[in-house]
Write a protein that holds these residues in place. Structure first.
Motif, PDB file in Angstrom:
ATOM      1  N   PRO A 183       0.294  -1.552  -0.564  1.00 20.97           N
ATOM      2  CA  PRO A 183       0.554   0.004   0.330  1.00 20.97           C
ATOM      3  C   PRO A 183       1.070   1.300  -0.150  1.00 20.97           C
ATOM      4  O   PRO A 183       0.711   2.492  -0.675  1.00 20.97           O
ATOM      5  CB  PRO A 183      -0.990  -0.128   1.009  1.00 20.97           C
ATOM      6  N   GLY A 228      -3.092  -5.939  -1.374  1.00 19.24           N
ATOM      7  CA  GLY A 228      -3.373  -5.009  -2.648  1.00 19.24           C
ATOM      8  C   GLY A 228      -2.552  -5.198  -3.958  1.00 19.24           C
ATOM      9  O   GLY A 228      -2.927  -4.275  -5.263  1.00 19.24           O
ATOM     10  N   LYS A 271     -12.340  -8.064  -3.999  1.00 22.13           N
ATOM     11  CA  LYS A 271     -12.878  -6.740  -4.987  1.00 22.13           C
ATOM     12  C   LYS A 271     -14.216  -6.671  -4.073  1.00 22.13           C
ATOM     13  O   LYS A 271     -14.455  -6.016  -5.035  1.00 22.13           O
ATOM     14  CB  LYS A 271     -12.568  -7.274  -5.935  1.00 22.13           C
TER      15      LYS A 271
END
Length: 272
Positions: A183, A228, A271
């Protein structure tokens, strides 16, 4: 991240991660065909955008006796042929500024090795080709500090940048992965990739050949998707034990499909 659409063309799928995969180095045409054919078929079925990867030359070998390639032009010719034959974008690493323009004539993505991520001349030369530039985070660099690599490439007029996490040096013969870097590096406004094989290297072995821990590849990959990552980098080979480079940390080609199936399911949950 808009450049991914033009890179992948008909493969583009914003709802899935993308994959960079192939053998560590160009050994011969038969190997490249076998890997590209199998991986591209798997990725097509799973709707995973795919970049074929192999190094046309390996410059950062521990031992002088290590295999480095079949020849620069020969290796690049074969990479270009794989891209054309299987309708795939192709990537290779470069090791100096002088190699950038040469390699760019054959491939779609120029990869900057982790040890060279701070070398301004190679970053600028890669940027000036107009190709997508994938910079691997150095084992000695924080995710925050990789913003400077992004700034160098973008400052040369190229906004097609990606960053790859590949672990951080731990002692002399091991690496650890700090998943905060995913991230953190995504905050630089570029796609972030997890190198699931090189992050498991065990360098600086007394034999002169880098060791590895391939049984942990699935763990690294699953955690990367969960935190992610936009893409995954996985070196794969039909016979890792006899591979000419980095066999100790490559995933056996026969194990790739089941892993990717699991990863797609994790991505779908993330998602949702």
């Amino acid at each position: 991240m808009k450049h991914l659409k033009s890179l992948f063309k008909d493969q583009y799928n914003p709802d899935n991660f993308f994959l960079i995969a192939g053998p560590c180095v160009v050994e011969d045409e038969a190997l490249l065909v076998k890997v590209a054919e199998k991986v591209s078929a798997i990725c097509k079925r799973l709707a995973i955008p795919y970049i074929f990867k192999a190094s046309y030359r390996k410059a950062n070998r521990t031992s002088i006796h290590s295999f480095t390639g079949v020849g620069d032009v020969e290796g690049l010719d074969l990479l270009q042929k794989m891209g054309q034959q299987f309708n795939l974008p192709v990537t290779t690493d470069i090791h100096s500024a002088a190699e950038a323009a040469m390699a760019a004539a054959y491939v779609d993505v120029l990869q900057i090795p982790a040890f060279l991520c701070r070398q301004t001349d190679i970053l600028l030369a890669a940027a000036e080709t107009g190709k997508v530039v994938n910079v691997k985070k150095g084992q000695f660099v924080s995710g925050e500090a990789m913003k400077f690599a992004v700034e160098k490439v973008k400052g040369a007029g190229n906004d097609k940048v990606m960053l790859t996490e590949r672990g951080t040096t731990f002692g002399y013969q091991d690496l650890v992965v700090d998943y905060r870097n995913i991230p953190i590096m995504r905050h630089h406004g570029v796609p972030v990739i997890m190198d699931c094989t090189h992050s498991l290297q065990q360098p600086n072995q007394s034999s002169g050949v880098t060791g590895g821990n391939p049984q942990m590849i699935s763990t690294i990959a699953k955690a990367a998707i969960a935190t992610g990552a936009d893409g995954l980098f996985i070196e794969t080979h039909p016979d890792p034990a006899n591979a000419k480079s980095d066999g100790a940390n490559m995933l056996h080609l026969d194990h790739l499909e089941a892993l990717l199936e699991q990863l797609v399911k994790i991505r779908q949950v993330i998602k949702a």
